[in-house]
Design an enzyme around this catalytic site. Structure first.
Site, short mmCIF file in Angstrom:
data_model
loop_
_atom_site.label_atom_id
_atom_site.label_comp_id
_atom_site.label_asym_id
_atom_site.label_seq_id
_atom_site.Cartn_x
_atom_site.Cartn_y
_atom_site.Cartn_z
CG ASP A 140 43.18 60.05 23.47
OD1 ASP A 140 44.48 60.20 24.40
OD2 ASP A 140 44.16 60.03 22.30
CG HIS A 142 47.73 62.49 24.77
ND1 HIS A 142 48.36 60.48 25.33
CD2 HIS A 142 49.16 63.03 25.01
CE1 HIS A 142 48.87 60.57 25.77
NE2 HIS A 142 49.70 61.70 25.66
CG ASP A 144 45.47 61.84 19.53
OD1 ASP A 144 46.06 62.37 20.19
OD2 ASP A 144 45.35 61.05 19.91
CG HIS A 157 50.74 58.52 17.83
ND1 HIS A 157 50.53 57.50 18.65
CD2 HIS A 157 51.48 59.67 18.33
CE1 HIS A 157 51.60 57.69 19.53
NE2 HIS A 157 51.97 59.12 19.22
CG ASP A 250 47.13 57.20 25.78
OD1 ASP A 250 45.79 58.03 26.65
OD2 ASP A 250 47.35 57.93 25.56
CD GLU A 293 48.80 54.55 20.02
OE1 GLU A 293 49.50 54.12 20.45
OE2 GLU A 293 48.99 55.50 19.30
#
Length: 337
Positions: A140, A142, A144, A157, A250, A293
């Site tokens: 990812d 991110h 999260d 999310h 992403d 996503e």
């Protein structure tokens, strides 16, 4: 005299010994309430329409499609302690947890097509209820791992791992429709790859818990092959637990996968992203996969949508043994005919 065909077959068998047949159980989770951008609920159908099931079957994988989950509408879903649409997210993830558990009990590798990344709460929880302790590889841009109290946006999310980690249990308040949920992942069993947009509170949490992280800077420095070697060595150093791969599209650079809600430049290349799945498949420990996503409404053109969707399909094919034969140039000493 040996034919050219048989020589090629020998070469392939030497370099890529046959793997046992895999079985994929596909669950569509058309859910978008973990964030505020519409369109991500269309991801599962677009990924299927790109030929995922047929291509898995063509590479020798047994496939069972469990269809799309139907999520009930939740009315009166006002923010709770700064988090948005908690009731809808809690109910959807409870439903998904039950569905993933069913897939695992049927003996399949679970494949959850999202939907947004809040769905990892239910996917990982359901996997755990079926098989016990897990390792998690989170690919990812991110982290999260915001908690309800640290999140800037209140979107769930960006919070799933804080619900899943044992070490953060005390940081998660009681929330409506989450009474079923219990933490099921230890920080020492989590590895990140691809991070490049991490909030200050998340940096603090990851350092505090000692989580293993390969940011994009480290992928650049070490190379993806070494990153995967170190990842698998780390995850298998204590016990060879089943691995849950949670892959946010992403993580790949938006030049390749632009049709997603929170793109961040400087991501994994197509080849790096695919190598992660191929290497993980070869461990024989991959037990469940999230692919989340993909948002067809975020592509500026149909080509951008197609690039994102086809990359998602290729990542999933890599999880089930697809090998890019043309990338392997190996000379063999074969016996004379």
């Amino acid at each position: 005299m040996r034919s050219a065909r048989s020589v090629q077959q020998i070469k392939r068998s030497l370099h890529h010994p046959p793997l046992p047949q895999r079985s994929a159980g596909i669950i569509g989770a058309p859910f978008s309430k973990g964030q505020h951008r519409g369109g991500v609920e269309n991801g599962p159908d677009r990924i299927r329409a790109a030929g995922l099931l047929q291509r898995l079957q063509q590479q020798g994988c047994a496939v069972k499609d469990y269809g799309n989950l139907v999520f009930e509408d939740v009315t009166d879903d006002e923010p709770v302690r700064g988090s948005n649409r908690v009731r809808a997210v809690g109910r959807a993830n409870q439903r998904l947890s039950e569905a993933v558990r069913e897939v695992k009990e049927d003996g399949c590798t679970a494949v959850m097509l999202g939907g947004d990344h809040s769905l990892a709460i239910g996917s990982i929880h359901g996997h755990w209820t079926a098989v016990g302790p897990l390792s998690v590889l989170w690919v990812d841009a991110h982290a999260d791992v915001n908690t309800p109290l640290t999140s800037y946006t209140g979107n769930l999310h960006g919070q799933p791992l804080s619900y899943l980690l044992h070490e953060l249990r005390s940081k998660i308040p009681a929330l409506p429709n989450f009474s079923w949920m219990e933490p099921c992942v230890s920080a020492q069993d989590l590895v990140y790859i691809g991070l490049r947009d991490v909030d200050p509170a998340e940096h603090y949490i990851l350092k505090l818990l000692g989580v293993k992280v390969f940011s994009m800077s480290e992928v650049d420095q070490l190379g993806v092959a070494r990153v995967m070697e170190e990842t698998c060595d780390y995850l298998c150093s204590r016990a060879k637990k089943p691995i849950h791969l949670s892959y946010d599209i992403d993580a790949i650079d938006p030049s390749v996968t632009p049709a997603t809600g929170t793109p961040v430049i400087g991501g994994l290349t197509y080849r790096e992203g695919l190598y992660i799945t191929e290497h993980l498949c070869q461990t024989g420990l991959l037990s469940a996969v999230d692919l989340v996503e993909v948002n067809p409404l975020r592509g500026q053109t149909e080509d951008e949508v197609q690039s994102t969707v086809s990359t998602a399909v290729d990542l999933l094919l890599g999880c089930f043994g697809r090998v890019r034969e043309g990338n392997h140039q190996v000379d063999y000493c074969l016996p004379e005919p």
